[in-house]
Design a protein around this motif. Structure first.
Motif, PDB file in Angstrom:
ATOM      1  N   ASP A 118      19.211  20.283  -1.520  1.00 46.42           N
ATOM      2  CA  ASP A 118      18.046  19.543  -1.039  1.00 46.42           C
ATOM      3  C   ASP A 118      17.239  20.397  -0.052  1.00 46.42           C
ATOM      4  O   ASP A 118      16.780  19.928   0.982  1.00 46.42           O
ATOM      5  N   ARG A 119      17.097  21.678  -0.404  1.00 41.09           N
ATOM      6  CA  ARG A 119      16.503  22.656   0.515  1.00 41.09           C
ATOM      7  C   ARG A 119      15.158  22.202   1.069  1.00 41.09           C
ATOM      8  O   ARG A 119      14.907  22.280   2.274  1.00 41.09           O
ATOM      9  N   HIS A 120      14.281  21.766   0.191  1.00 41.91           N
ATOM     10  CA  HIS A 120      12.934  21.405   0.633  1.00 41.91           C
ATOM     11  C   HIS A 120      12.961  20.246   1.626  1.00 41.91           C
ATOM     12  O   HIS A 120      12.319  20.303   2.686  1.00 41.91           O
ATOM     13  N   ALA A 121      13.709  19.220   1.298  1.00 43.75           N
ATOM     14  CA  ALA A 121      13.808  18.066   2.191  1.00 43.75           C
ATOM     15  C   ALA A 121      14.414  18.452   3.534  1.00 43.75           C
ATOM     16  O   ALA A 121      13.986  17.965   4.591  1.00 43.75           O
ATOM     17  N   ALA A 122      15.419  19.326   3.493  1.00 44.23           N
ATOM     18  CA  ALA A 122      16.058  19.766   4.732  1.00 44.23           C
ATOM     19  C   ALA A 122      15.076  20.533   5.610  1.00 44.23           C
ATOM     20  O   ALA A 122      15.041  20.354   6.834  1.00 44.23           O
ATOM     21  N   MET A 123      14.278  21.393   4.985  1.00 49.17           N
ATOM     22  CA  MET A 123      13.272  22.140   5.738  1.00 49.17           C
ATOM     23  C   MET A 123      12.239  21.201   6.352  1.00 49.17           C
ATOM     24  O   MET A 123      11.879  21.333   7.527  1.00 49.17           O
ATOM     25  N   ALA A 124      11.727  20.273   5.553  1.00 51.24           N
ATOM     26  CA  ALA A 124      10.702  19.361   6.039  1.00 51.24           C
ATOM     27  C   ALA A 124      11.207  18.542   7.224  1.00 51.24           C
ATOM     28  O   ALA A 124      10.490  18.346   8.218  1.00 51.24           O
ATOM     29  N   GLU A 125      12.445  18.080   7.138  1.00 48.12           N
ATOM     30  CA  GLU A 125      13.014  17.295   8.234  1.00 48.12           C
ATOM     31  C   GLU A 125      13.188  18.152   9.482  1.00 48.12           C
ATOM     32  O   GLU A 125      12.878  17.710  10.610  1.00 48.12           O
ATOM     33  N   ASN A 141       4.003  23.827   5.007  1.00 46.79           N
ATOM     34  CA  ASN A 141       4.835  24.815   5.692  1.00 46.79           C
ATOM     35  C   ASN A 141       6.202  24.935   5.025  1.00 46.79           C
ATOM     36  O   ASN A 141       6.735  26.046   4.880  1.00 46.79           O
ATOM     37  N   ALA A 142       6.770  23.813   4.609  1.00 44.67           N
ATOM     38  CA  ALA A 142       8.053  23.868   3.900  1.00 44.67           C
ATOM     39  C   ALA A 142       7.905  24.617   2.579  1.00 44.67           C
ATOM     40  O   ALA A 142       8.753  25.456   2.225  1.00 44.67           O
ATOM     41  N   GLN A 143       6.830  24.342   1.850  1.00 42.10           N
ATOM     42  CA  GLN A 143       6.585  25.062   0.596  1.00 42.10           C
ATOM     43  C   GLN A 143       6.420  26.552   0.853  1.00 42.10           C
ATOM     44  O   GLN A 143       6.953  27.391   0.111  1.00 42.10           O
ATOM     45  N   GLY A 144       5.667  26.905   1.892  1.00 45.27           N
ATOM     46  CA  GLY A 144       5.448  28.313   2.190  1.00 45.27           C
ATOM     47  C   GLY A 144       6.720  29.043   2.556  1.00 45.27           C
ATOM     48  O   GLY A 144       6.938  30.198   2.154  1.00 45.27           O
ATOM     49  N   LEU A 145       7.580  28.380   3.307  1.00 44.12           N
ATOM     50  CA  LEU A 145       8.868  28.985   3.658  1.00 44.12           C
ATOM     51  C   LEU A 145       9.736  29.170   2.424  1.00 44.12           C
ATOM     52  O   LEU A 145      10.440  30.185   2.292  1.00 44.12           O
ATOM     53  N   GLU A 146       9.675  28.222   1.503  1.00 43.92           N
ATOM     54  CA  GLU A 146      10.449  28.353   0.268  1.00 43.92           C
ATOM     55  C   GLU A 146       9.964  29.542  -0.563  1.00 43.92           C
ATOM     56  O   GLU A 146      10.773  30.312  -1.095  1.00 43.92           O
ATOM     57  N   VAL A 147       8.663  29.679  -0.695  1.00 47.54           N
ATOM     58  CA  VAL A 147       8.118  30.817  -1.441  1.00 47.54           C
ATOM     59  C   VAL A 147       8.556  32.120  -0.790  1.00 47.54           C
ATOM     60  O   VAL A 147       8.945  33.078  -1.465  1.00 47.54           O
ATOM     61  N   TRP A 148       8.510  32.167   0.529  1.00 48.02           N
ATOM     62  CA  TRP A 148       8.927  33.379   1.255  1.00 48.02           C
ATOM     63  C   TRP A 148      10.413  33.676   1.010  1.00 48.02           C
ATOM     64  O   TRP A 148      10.791  34.828   0.748  1.00 48.02           O
ATOM     65  N   LEU A 149      11.250  32.648   1.058  1.00 40.77           N
ATOM     66  CA  LEU A 149      12.681  32.850   0.804  1.00 40.77           C
ATOM     67  C   LEU A 149      12.947  33.403  -0.582  1.00 40.77           C
ATOM     68  O   LEU A 149      13.837  34.228  -0.783  1.00 40.77           O
ATOM     69  N   ASP A 150      12.185  32.942  -1.551  1.00 37.57           N
ATOM     70  CA  ASP A 150      12.422  33.300  -2.948  1.00 37.57           C
ATOM     71  C   ASP A 150      11.712  34.583  -3.370  1.00 37.57           C
ATOM     72  O   ASP A 150      11.909  35.045  -4.497  1.00 37.57           O
ATOM     73  N   ARG A 151      10.914  35.157  -2.478  1.00 36.75           N
ATOM     74  CA  ARG A 151      10.178  36.362  -2.837  1.00 36.75           C
ATOM     75  C   ARG A 151      11.146  37.513  -3.058  1.00 36.75           C
ATOM     76  O   ARG A 151      11.999  37.794  -2.214  1.00 36.75           O
ATOM     77  N   PRO A 152      11.053  38.219  -4.172  1.00 33.59           N
ATOM     78  CA  PRO A 152      12.033  39.264  -4.493  1.00 33.59           C
ATOM     79  C   PRO A 152      11.745  40.582  -3.796  1.00 33.59           C
ATOM     80  O   PRO A 152      11.557  41.611  -4.394  1.00 33.59           O
TER      81      PRO A 152
END
Length: 312
Positions: free
Chosen positions: A257-264, A297-308
């Motif tokens: 539940d990464r996205h939800a955890a980040m948002a919270e 911001n949560a979406q942006g952090l996810e994209v950053w985490l997944d960037r290869p």
């Protein structure tokens, strides 16, 4: 519309009052816009000219901090109404203003065509001969008033900030964060970084903030929203929160539940800091004002985490 040192703040009307600003700088009867909002902001931009005693033909420049649609979506429509104006944009963003098809397609894939039409309006190309690419150090001359364009990545690779030497203030787009007037207290403005998709880079963002602070400006003009002072304190707040947001991203990485955890966790961070800042309206009111920013911001952090690239 307010004005200080020839700088007029324009509420573009996007989302809600005092959410999205553009600016008009007036010098010796000539004008330069900085950012422009969406197509639906064009009447407000033209009204701002009239209020400042200028005609559309008196505008020499439209300078974009970056090509995200809340800053630049109305550029083509506005330039079409300014017969003498050139569009100034980061070299990485110029092609998207000349041919906005990819910009439209990318956003439409996320939001859908109907939402795009109702929120931003159809994007109009800017004629190539009216586009000026502004690499780092490019100077825009507004009737003798020097507007220095500075390459400031971190929020977007195609981001520039503008240092107005006359007023010694900076127009920061999104690189100096978000500071809504709803959160002002006796302690001054409240600020938070924006990591919205898709090019968040914490190292670059720290560096860009330090670069602007090194100019020792008296104030920053944010797109979201308005003029803020106390620059050194706000910069410290941004640096602290960038690091905290990166830590939140790492802590959530790998969770189902990464996205939800980040948002919270982001909500907790901003709520705690708002209380410490003296804001007393409570968590529910904070979420109502920041829900879109928390989500982005949560979406942006996810994209950053997944960037290869190994950044995460």
């Amino acid at each position: 519309m307010t004005a200080t040192q020839g700088i007029h703040t324009i509420d573009t009307g996007f989302v809600r009052p005092r959410f999205d600003a553009a600016y008009l700088i007036v010098e010796r009867g000539r004008g330069a816009f900085i950012d422009c909002g969406t197509n639906y902001a064009v009447p407000r931009m033209l009204a701002a000219l009239d209020n400042a005693g200028l005609a559309p033909a008196d505008v020499d420049w439209l300078i974009l901090t970056h090509v995200h649609l809340d800053h630049a979506g109305g550029a083509g429509e506005l330039v079409a109404r300014l017969p003498n104006a050139k569009l100034v944009v980061h070299p990485r963003g110029a092609r998207h203003m000349i041919d906005p098809a990819k910009l439209w397609a990318g956003a439409s894939a996320v939001y859908g065509e109907s939402v795009m039409e109702s929120t931003y309006g159809r994007l109009r190309p800017v004629p190539v001969e009216r586009v000026v690419e502004a690499p780092d150090g490019h100077v825009v001359d507004l009737a003798g008033r020097a507007l220095h364009c500075l390459d400031t990545p971190g929020h977007a690779k195609h981001h520039l900030a503008v240092h107005d030497v006359r007023s010694n203030t900076c127009f920061t787009g999104d690189v100096f964060g978000l500071s809504y007037r709803d959160f002002d207290t006796a302690n001054g403005p409240f600020v938070l970084p924006t990591t919205s998709p898709v090019q968040f880079d914490p190292v670059a963002l720290h560096a860009s903030i330090r670069r602007l602070v090194a100019l020792d400006p008296t104030a920053m003009h944010l797109t979201h929203y308005g003029r803020v002072e106390g620059v050194a304190r706000l910069a410290d707040d941004l640096h602290t929160q960038i690091d905290a947001m990166v830590a939140i991203a790492h802590a959530a990485h790998g969770k189902p539940d990464r996205h939800a955890a980040m948002a919270e966790a982001l909500t907790d961070l901003y709520a705690e800091r708002a209380v410490a800042h003296g804001w007393t309206r409570g968590r529910e009111a904070l979420v109502a004002l920041l829900s879109m920013d928390i989500e982005l911001n949560a979406q942006g952090l996810e994209v950053w985490l997944d960037r290869p690239t190994g950044d995460a």
